[in-house]
Design a protein around this motif. Structure first.
Motif, PDB file in Angstrom:
ATOM      1  N   ALA A   4       0.832  -1.200   0.000  1.00 42.81           N
ATOM      2  CA  ALA A   4       0.000   0.000   0.000  1.00 42.81           C
ATOM      3  C   ALA A   4       0.869   1.253   0.000  1.00 42.81           C
ATOM      4  CB  ALA A   4      -0.926   0.000   1.215  1.00 42.81           C
ATOM      5  N   GLU A   5       0.322   2.329  -0.525  1.00 43.29           N
ATOM      6  CA  GLU A   5       1.041   3.590  -0.693  1.00 43.29           C
ATOM      7  C   GLU A   5       1.632   4.139   0.612  1.00 43.29           C
ATOM      8  OE1 GLU A   5      -0.647   7.834  -1.899  1.00 43.29           O
ATOM      9  OE2 GLU A   5      -0.769   6.388  -3.536  1.00 43.29           O
ATOM     10  N   LYS A   6       0.913   3.984   1.721  1.00 38.49           N
ATOM     11  CA  LYS A   6       1.352   4.538   3.008  1.00 38.49           C
ATOM     12  C   LYS A   6       1.831   3.451   3.970  1.00 38.49           C
ATOM     13  CE  LYS A   6      -2.153   8.095   2.460  1.00 38.49           C
ATOM     14  NZ  LYS A   6      -3.411   8.611   2.988  1.00 38.49           N
ATOM     15  N   ALA A   7       2.307   2.334   3.436  1.00 32.42           N
ATOM     16  CA  ALA A   7       2.716   1.201   4.264  1.00 32.42           C
ATOM     17  C   ALA A   7       3.892   1.526   5.184  1.00 32.42           C
ATOM     18  CB  ALA A   7       3.061   0.002   3.380  1.00 32.42           C
ATOM     19  N   ALA A   8       4.675   2.532   4.857  1.00 34.45           N
ATOM     20  CA  ALA A   8       5.829   2.898   5.681  1.00 34.45           C
ATOM     21  C   ALA A   8       5.432   3.674   6.935  1.00 34.45           C
ATOM     22  CB  ALA A   8       6.825   3.720   4.859  1.00 34.45           C
ATOM     23  N   ASN A   9       4.157   4.034   7.070  1.00 34.66           N
ATOM     24  CA  ASN A   9       3.705   4.743   8.254  1.00 34.66           C
ATOM     25  C   ASN A   9       3.991   3.875   9.486  1.00 34.66           C
ATOM     26  OD1 ASN A   9       1.811   5.545  10.429  1.00 34.66           O
ATOM     27  ND2 ASN A   9       1.034   6.971   8.911  1.00 34.66           N
ATOM     28  N   PRO A  10       4.580   4.449  10.547  1.00 33.81           N
ATOM     29  CA  PRO A  10       4.903   3.649  11.750  1.00 33.81           C
ATOM     30  C   PRO A  10       3.693   2.942  12.370  1.00 33.81           C
ATOM     31  CG  PRO A  10       5.930   5.817  11.872  1.00 33.81           C
ATOM     32  CD  PRO A  10       5.038   5.822  10.662  1.00 33.81           C
ATOM     33  N   LEU A  11       2.492   3.476  12.176  1.00 39.53           N
ATOM     34  CA  LEU A  11       1.308   2.800  12.714  1.00 39.53           C
ATOM     35  C   LEU A  11       1.079   1.455  12.031  1.00 39.53           C
ATOM     36  CD1 LEU A  11      -1.124   5.822  13.171  1.00 39.53           C
ATOM     37  CD2 LEU A  11      -0.042   4.463  14.966  1.00 39.53           C
ATOM     38  N   CYS A  12       1.491   1.342  10.779  1.00 41.37           N
ATOM     39  CA  CYS A  12       1.331   0.059  10.082  1.00 41.37           C
ATOM     40  C   CYS A  12       2.231  -1.011  10.687  1.00 41.37           C
ATOM     41  CB  CYS A  12       1.594   0.225   8.590  1.00 41.37           C
ATOM     42  SG  CYS A  12       0.239   1.048   7.717  1.00 41.37           S
ATOM     43  N   ALA A  13       3.380  -0.625  11.200  1.00 45.78           N
ATOM     44  CA  ALA A  13       4.243  -1.593  11.886  1.00 45.78           C
ATOM     45  C   ALA A  13       3.546  -2.125  13.142  1.00 45.78           C
ATOM     46  CB  ALA A  13       5.580  -0.951  12.247  1.00 45.78           C
ATOM     47  N   LYS A  14       2.824  -1.254  13.844  1.00 42.79           N
ATOM     48  CA  LYS A  14       2.055  -1.694  15.018  1.00 42.79           C
ATOM     49  C   LYS A  14       0.932  -2.636  14.598  1.00 42.79           C
ATOM     50  CE  LYS A  14       1.012   1.019  18.368  1.00 42.79           C
ATOM     51  NZ  LYS A  14       0.466   2.134  19.156  1.00 42.79           N
ATOM     52  N   VAL A  15       0.269  -2.290  13.499  1.00 45.81           N
ATOM     53  CA  VAL A  15      -0.817  -3.137  12.981  1.00 45.81           C
ATOM     54  C   VAL A  15      -0.274  -4.526  12.677  1.00 45.81           C
ATOM     55  CG1 VAL A  15      -2.313  -3.497  10.967  1.00 45.81           C
ATOM     56  CG2 VAL A  15      -2.246  -1.259  12.091  1.00 45.81           C
ATOM     57  N   ALA A  16       0.870  -4.588  12.003  1.00 48.08           N
ATOM     58  CA  ALA A  16       1.455  -5.868  11.588  1.00 48.08           C
ATOM     59  C   ALA A  16       1.722  -6.792  12.777  1.00 48.08           C
ATOM     60  CB  ALA A  16       2.736  -5.622  10.800  1.00 48.08           C
ATOM     61  N   GLN A  17       1.996  -6.226  13.941  1.00 47.92           N
ATOM     62  CA  GLN A  17       2.225  -7.040  15.132  1.00 47.92           C
ATOM     63  C   GLN A  17       0.928  -7.648  15.670  1.00 47.92           C
ATOM     64  OE1 GLN A  17       4.155  -4.400  17.873  1.00 47.92           O
ATOM     65  NE2 GLN A  17       6.028  -4.292  16.669  1.00 47.92           N
ATOM     66  N   HIS A  18      -0.202  -7.188  15.162  1.00 50.69           N
ATOM     67  CA  HIS A  18      -1.504  -7.661  15.653  1.00 50.69           C
ATOM     68  C   HIS A  18      -2.351  -8.345  14.580  1.00 50.69           C
ATOM     69  CE1 HIS A  18      -0.263  -4.867  18.809  1.00 50.69           C
ATOM     70  NE2 HIS A  18      -1.008  -5.618  19.591  1.00 50.69           N
ATOM     71  N   TRP A  19      -1.735  -8.699  13.442  1.00 43.56           N
ATOM     72  CA  TRP A  19      -2.502  -9.471  12.463  1.00 43.56           C
ATOM     73  C   TRP A  19      -2.975 -10.742  13.146  1.00 43.56           C
ATOM     74  CZ3 TRP A  19      -3.971  -6.404   9.004  1.00 43.56           C
ATOM     75  CH2 TRP A  19      -3.159  -5.677   8.139  1.00 43.56           C
ATOM     76  N   PRO A  20      -4.190 -11.209  12.879  1.00 47.39           N
ATOM     77  CA  PRO A  20      -4.674 -12.443  13.516  1.00 47.39           C
ATOM     78  C   PRO A  20      -3.894 -13.669  13.030  1.00 47.39           C
ATOM     79  CG  PRO A  20      -6.256 -11.611  11.905  1.00 47.39           C
ATOM     80  CD  PRO A  20      -5.173 -10.591  11.997  1.00 47.39           C
ATOM     81  N   GLN A  21      -3.781 -14.675  13.879  1.00 44.26           N
ATOM     82  CA  GLN A  21      -3.131 -15.933  13.496  1.00 44.26           C
ATOM     83  C   GLN A  21      -3.985 -16.693  12.480  1.00 44.26           C
ATOM     84  OE1 GLN A  21      -0.018 -17.072  14.386  1.00 44.26           O
ATOM     85  NE2 GLN A  21       0.139 -14.971  15.128  1.00 44.26           N
ATOM     86  N   LYS A  22      -5.310 -16.665  12.711  1.00 42.54           N
ATOM     87  CA  LYS A  22      -6.265 -17.330  11.816  1.00 42.54           C
ATOM     88  C   LYS A  22      -7.379 -16.354  11.477  1.00 42.54           C
ATOM     89  CE  LYS A  22      -5.841 -22.172  13.081  1.00 42.54           C
ATOM     90  NZ  LYS A  22      -6.591 -23.386  13.422  1.00 42.54           N
ATOM     91  N   VAL A  23      -7.906 -16.486  10.266  1.00 38.26           N
ATOM     92  CA  VAL A  23      -9.065 -15.713   9.831  1.00 38.26           C
ATOM     93  C   VAL A  23     -10.029 -16.695   9.187  1.00 38.26           C
ATOM     94  CG1 VAL A  23      -9.914 -13.869   8.348  1.00 38.26           C
ATOM     95  CG2 VAL A  23      -7.675 -13.639   9.438  1.00 38.26           C
ATOM     96  N   ALA A  24     -11.266 -16.692   9.644  1.00 40.39           N
ATOM     97  CA  ALA A  24     -12.283 -17.611   9.130  1.00 40.39           C
ATOM     98  C   ALA A  24     -11.773 -19.058   9.149  1.00 40.39           C
ATOM     99  CB  ALA A  24     -12.726 -17.201   7.721  1.00 40.39           C
ATOM    100  N   GLY A  25     -11.010 -19.403  10.187  1.00 44.80           N
ATOM    101  CA  GLY A  25     -10.488 -20.756  10.326  1.00 44.80           C
ATOM    102  C   GLY A  25      -9.286 -21.055   9.445  1.00 44.80           C
ATOM    103  N   GLN A  26      -8.789 -20.059   8.727  1.00 49.07           N
ATOM    104  CA  GLN A  26      -7.689 -20.258   7.785  1.00 49.07           C
ATOM    105  C   GLN A  26      -6.357 -19.809   8.387  1.00 49.07           C
ATOM    106  OE1 GLN A  26      -8.349 -21.761   4.669  1.00 49.07           O
ATOM    107  NE2 GLN A  26     -10.254 -22.029   5.827  1.00 49.07           N
ATOM    108  N   GLU A  27      -5.311 -20.574   8.110  1.00 50.49           N
ATOM    109  CA  GLU A  27      -3.963 -20.273   8.591  1.00 50.49           C
ATOM    110  C   GLU A  27      -3.340 -19.148   7.771  1.00 50.49           C
ATOM    111  OE1 GLU A  27      -2.387 -21.710  11.166  1.00 50.49           O
ATOM    112  OE2 GLU A  27      -3.986 -23.153  11.580  1.00 50.49           O
ATOM    113  N   GLN A  28      -2.425 -18.422   8.407  1.00 48.05           N
ATOM    114  CA  GLN A  28      -1.709 -17.351   7.720  1.00 48.05           C
ATOM    115  C   GLN A  28      -0.750 -17.950   6.688  1.00 48.05           C
ATOM    116  OE1 GLN A  28       0.004 -14.485  10.374  1.00 48.05           O
ATOM    117  NE2 GLN A  28       0.268 -12.987   8.762  1.00 48.05           N
ATOM    118  N   ARG A  29      -0.588 -17.235   5.561  1.00 42.90           N
ATOM    119  CA  ARG A  29       0.295 -17.662   4.476  1.00 42.90           C
ATOM    120  C   ARG A  29       1.398 -16.637   4.266  1.00 42.90           C
ATOM    121  NH1 ARG A  29      -3.127 -18.851  -0.718  1.00 42.90           N
ATOM    122  NH2 ARG A  29      -1.045 -19.312  -1.470  1.00 42.90           N
ATOM    123  N   ASP A  30       2.443 -17.054   3.599  1.00 40.66           N
ATOM    124  CA  ASP A  30       3.517 -16.141   3.239  1.00 40.66           C
ATOM    125  C   ASP A  30       3.044 -15.210   2.131  1.00 40.66           C
ATOM    126  OD1 ASP A  30       5.324 -17.295   5.012  1.00 40.66           O
ATOM    127  OD2 ASP A  30       6.048 -18.728   3.519  1.00 40.66           O
TER     128      ASP A  30
END
Length: 149
Positions: free
Chosen positions: A33-59
């Protein structure tokens, strides 16, 4: 920007990101995303869910963690997009306001009233409450004065 124009841009952006997703591939190709370098996005990335709708995270193909994916077909999340204007498609999910648009192959959601915003693309295979899994990540970005009515 008019509401309908904002939704068209959201839908076009969402469709483009969906097209970049390779089904069955071990790595999901996601555009940063265009504003991905915003420091708040780094905080968001630390809180991505492990699973979404029962699905595992992918690379994902990008580095930095501001993009993430789950399942196949992939549910995709990106931090650093522009928050859309309000319209009748504004909903609350677990205390987070989202503007949604229907796509030909699912739905797109963008946080409303938070800058930078988070975009989540949910294929139709995961209809239901997948968006609620992103509340902890979205709440890392303070809610501004704009809220769903």
């Amino acid at each position: 920007m008019h509401r309908r124009q904002g939704l068209r841009l959201l839908a076009a952006s969402s469709a483009a990101t969906f097209l970049l997703t390779a089904c069955g591939s071990p790595e999901v190709s996601v555009t940063k995303a265009e504003k991905a370098a915003n420091p708040l996005c780094a905080k968001v990335a630390q809180h991505w869910p492990q699973k979404v709708a029962g699905q595992e995270q992918r690379d994902v193909s990008t580095s930095g963690g501001t993009e993430a994916a789950w399942g196949d077909p992939a549910i995709i999340a990106r931090c650093g997009v522009t928050s859309p204007g309000a319209d009748e498609h504004c909903v609350d999910a677990n205390g987070v306001d989202w503007v949604y648009s229907e796509l030909s192959d699912g739905a797109g959601f963008v946080t409303f009233g938070r800058e930078p915003a988070i975009q989540v693309l949910v294929p139709s295979d995961y209809a239901g409450d997948a968006i609620g899994a992103f509340a902890a990540a979205a709440k890392q970005i303070p809610q501004g004065n704009r809220k769903c009515s």
